[in-house]
Design a protein around this motif. Structure first.
Motif, PDB file in Angstrom:
ATOM      1  N   ARG A  95       0.833  -1.202   0.000  1.00 38.71           N
ATOM      2  CA  ARG A  95       0.000   0.000   0.000  1.00 38.71           C
ATOM      3  C   ARG A  95       0.871   1.257   0.000  1.00 38.71           C
ATOM      4  O   ARG A  95       0.605   2.214  -0.738  1.00 38.71           O
ATOM      5  CB  ARG A  95      -0.929  -0.013   1.213  1.00 38.71           C
ATOM      6  N   VAL A  96       1.928   1.258   0.808  1.00 35.75           N
ATOM      7  CA  VAL A  96       2.855   2.402   0.843  1.00 35.75           C
ATOM      8  C   VAL A  96       3.509   2.573  -0.519  1.00 35.75           C
ATOM      9  O   VAL A  96       3.621   3.694  -1.037  1.00 35.75           O
ATOM     10  CB  VAL A  96       3.916   2.216   1.953  1.00 35.75           C
ATOM     11  N   ASN A  97       3.932   1.467  -1.125  1.00 35.79           N
ATOM     12  CA  ASN A  97       4.563   1.517  -2.447  1.00 35.79           C
ATOM     13  C   ASN A  97       3.598   2.088  -3.481  1.00 35.79           C
ATOM     14  O   ASN A  97       3.987   2.941  -4.287  1.00 35.79           O
ATOM     15  CB  ASN A  97       5.037   0.123  -2.848  1.00 35.79           C
ATOM     16  N   ASN A 121       1.018   4.048  -2.952  1.00 32.58           N
ATOM     17  CA  ASN A 121       0.799   5.471  -2.662  1.00 32.58           C
ATOM     18  C   ASN A 121       1.990   6.313  -3.096  1.00 32.58           C
ATOM     19  O   ASN A 121       1.822   7.418  -3.630  1.00 32.58           O
ATOM     20  CB  ASN A 121       0.522   5.678  -1.173  1.00 32.58           C
ATOM     21  N   PHE A 122       3.195   5.804  -2.863  1.00 35.97           N
ATOM     22  CA  PHE A 122       4.399   6.530  -3.266  1.00 35.97           C
ATOM     23  C   PHE A 122       4.460   6.661  -4.787  1.00 35.97           C
ATOM     24  O   PHE A 122       4.748   7.741  -5.307  1.00 35.97           O
ATOM     25  CB  PHE A 122       5.644   5.816  -2.740  1.00 35.97           C
ATOM     26  N   LYS A 123       4.164   5.584  -5.485  1.00 36.29           N
ATOM     27  CA  LYS A 123       4.176   5.626  -6.949  1.00 36.29           C
ATOM     28  C   LYS A 123       3.124   6.603  -7.470  1.00 36.29           C
ATOM     29  O   LYS A 123       3.375   7.359  -8.399  1.00 36.29           O
ATOM     30  CB  LYS A 123       3.939   4.225  -7.511  1.00 36.29           C
ATOM     31  N   LEU A 182       1.999   9.269  -5.876  1.00 42.03           N
ATOM     32  CA  LEU A 182       2.494  10.611  -5.578  1.00 42.03           C
ATOM     33  C   LEU A 182       3.554  11.038  -6.592  1.00 42.03           C
ATOM     34  O   LEU A 182       3.525  12.159  -7.103  1.00 42.03           O
ATOM     35  CB  LEU A 182       3.068  10.666  -4.163  1.00 42.03           C
ATOM     36  N   CYS A 183       4.483  10.136  -6.910  1.00 41.21           N
ATOM     37  CA  CYS A 183       5.530  10.448  -7.891  1.00 41.21           C
ATOM     38  C   CYS A 183       4.921  10.725  -9.260  1.00 41.21           C
ATOM     39  O   CYS A 183       5.332  11.660  -9.948  1.00 41.21           O
ATOM     40  CB  CYS A 183       6.531   9.300  -7.983  1.00 41.21           C
ATOM     41  N   HIS A 229       1.941  11.817  -9.839  1.00 40.71           N
ATOM     42  CA  HIS A 229       1.228  13.093  -9.746  1.00 40.71           C
ATOM     43  C   HIS A 229       2.189  14.267  -9.922  1.00 40.71           C
ATOM     44  O   HIS A 229       1.909  15.207 -10.672  1.00 40.71           O
ATOM     45  CB  HIS A 229       0.505  13.182  -8.393  1.00 40.71           C
ATOM     46  N   ASN A 241      11.594   9.060 -14.110  1.00 40.41           N
ATOM     47  CA  ASN A 241      12.387   7.970 -13.548  1.00 40.41           C
ATOM     48  C   ASN A 241      13.659   7.765 -14.362  1.00 40.41           C
ATOM     49  O   ASN A 241      14.743   7.611 -13.805  1.00 40.41           O
ATOM     50  CB  ASN A 241      11.557   6.683 -13.500  1.00 40.41           C
ATOM     51  N   SER A 265      12.049  17.763  -8.016  1.00 35.81           N
ATOM     52  CA  SER A 265      12.171  17.051  -6.721  1.00 35.81           C
ATOM     53  C   SER A 265      11.563  17.770  -5.575  1.00 35.81           C
ATOM     54  O   SER A 265      11.493  18.847  -5.328  1.00 35.81           O
ATOM     55  CB  SER A 265      13.652  16.818  -6.396  1.00 35.81           C
TER      56      SER A 265
END
Length: 111
Positions: free
Chosen positions: A19-21, A23-25, A27-28, A30, A43, A111
């Motif tokens: 789930r964290v992964n 969400n992080f993906k 966010l990135c 976005h 990337n 960044s």
């Protein structure tokens, strides 16, 4: 009984990590999209900046991307002035990829 408890804890940990992964993906992606780029584009730019001088084969393996998509994104980055290709000094059959100052500035901006 203790093994079952540990298995449940491990399963719960894996679920939370996934789930964290995700969400992080998200966010990135976005952040990349807000700046007019795809997540793959950003990337790739980041991987090149962290591994300057990689060959195209090493780069393709590193980002786990097929050669067609890699070539398309890399050409976009070259046209934008973010990346440059140079022939290997020893083996002119190899092409190495480097980040430019413009590319590094773009990474710092995103960044």
């Amino acid at each position: 009984m203790e093994t079952l408890d540990n298995n449940e804890k491990l399963k719960d940990f894996k679920t939370k990590l996934l789930r964290v992964n995700a969400n992080f993906k998200f966010l990135c992606a976005h952040v990349a999209n807000e700046n007019g780029y795809s997540l793959n584009f950003c990337n790739l730019l980041y991987v090149i900046s962290e591994n300057e001088g990689m060959t195209l084969a090493e780069l393709a393996e590193s980002v786990d991307m097929d050669k067609g998509n890699l070539s398309r994104l890399l050409n976009q980055q070259i046209q934008s002035g973010y990346v440059e290709k140079k022939m290997d000094a020893i083996d002119n059959r190899k092409i190495r990829v480097y980040i430019t100052d413009t590319g590094q500035s773009k990474i710092n901006e995103i960044s």
